[in-house]
Design a protein around this motif. Sequence first.
Motif, PDB file in Angstrom:
ATOM      1  N   GLU A  72       0.866  -1.170  -0.059  1.00  0.00           N
ATOM      2  CA  GLU A  72       0.077   0.046   0.077  1.00  0.00           C
ATOM      3  C   GLU A  72       0.907   1.225  -0.008  1.00  0.00           C
ATOM      4  O   GLU A  72       0.640   2.291  -0.616  1.00  0.00           O
ATOM      5  CB  GLU A  72      -0.995  -0.140   1.056  1.00  0.00           C
ATOM      6  N   TYR A  73       2.048   1.288   0.837  1.00  0.00           N
ATOM      7  CA  TYR A  73       2.920   2.245   0.713  1.00  0.00           C
ATOM      8  C   TYR A  73       3.578   2.739  -0.535  1.00  0.00           C
ATOM      9  O   TYR A  73       3.600   3.725  -1.107  1.00  0.00           O
ATOM     10  CB  TYR A  73       3.902   2.237   1.767  1.00  0.00           C
ATOM     11  N   ARG A 103       1.206   4.241  -2.924  1.00  0.00           N
ATOM     12  CA  ARG A 103       0.830   5.684  -2.516  1.00  0.00           C
ATOM     13  C   ARG A 103       1.997   6.473  -3.131  1.00  0.00           C
ATOM     14  O   ARG A 103       1.661   7.463  -3.754  1.00  0.00           O
ATOM     15  CB  ARG A 103       0.606   5.788  -0.935  1.00  0.00           C
ATOM     16  N   SER A 117       1.344   6.597  -6.849  1.00  0.00           N
ATOM     17  CA  SER A 117       0.428   7.584  -7.283  1.00  0.00           C
ATOM     18  C   SER A 117       0.921   8.947  -7.249  1.00  0.00           C
ATOM     19  O   SER A 117       0.512  10.036  -7.869  1.00  0.00           O
ATOM     20  CB  SER A 117      -0.875   7.390  -6.193  1.00  0.00           C
ATOM     21  N   TYR A 118       1.685   9.179  -5.955  1.00  0.00           N
ATOM     22  CA  TYR A 118       2.242  10.711  -5.777  1.00  0.00           C
ATOM     23  C   TYR A 118       3.297  10.869  -7.078  1.00  0.00           C
ATOM     24  O   TYR A 118       3.057  12.180  -7.605  1.00  0.00           O
ATOM     25  CB  TYR A 118       3.047  10.596  -4.509  1.00  0.00           C
TER      26      TYR A 118
END
Length: 123
Positions: A110-111, A114, A117-118
């Motif tokens: 999940e990290y 993210r 996505s960033y």
Amino acid sequence: MLERVSVYTPAEVVEETGFSLDTLRYYEKIGLLDNIERNAAGQRRFSAENVGWLGMIRCLRDTGMPIAEMLRFTELTRAGEHTIPDRIQLLEEHDRRVQGQIENLSERQEYIHRKISYYRSVL
């Protein structure tokens, strides 16, 4: 997958299990693998039962079970059916550790998602 025959060569077992010859020898030496027959020339010959057992060992190893616990599981299995409750307990404890690893990896994934996505958002 190996077809059903009574005897397998070390090369066939390596192909089937993914274990190296050195690993097979080591497992035999420490007692994870036993009853390995030898032909007249002294070469190892593995039974279908040996290959099946190595499948179990592969699963335990790939999920991070320490050798000491694999040896304990092996001892329990060889001791007979009266050890089934102990085997269940050992496998349940291992399963809880595996579940914890899965949850940890999921959090890490999940990290990573993210972060991806960033980075996509700043392009």
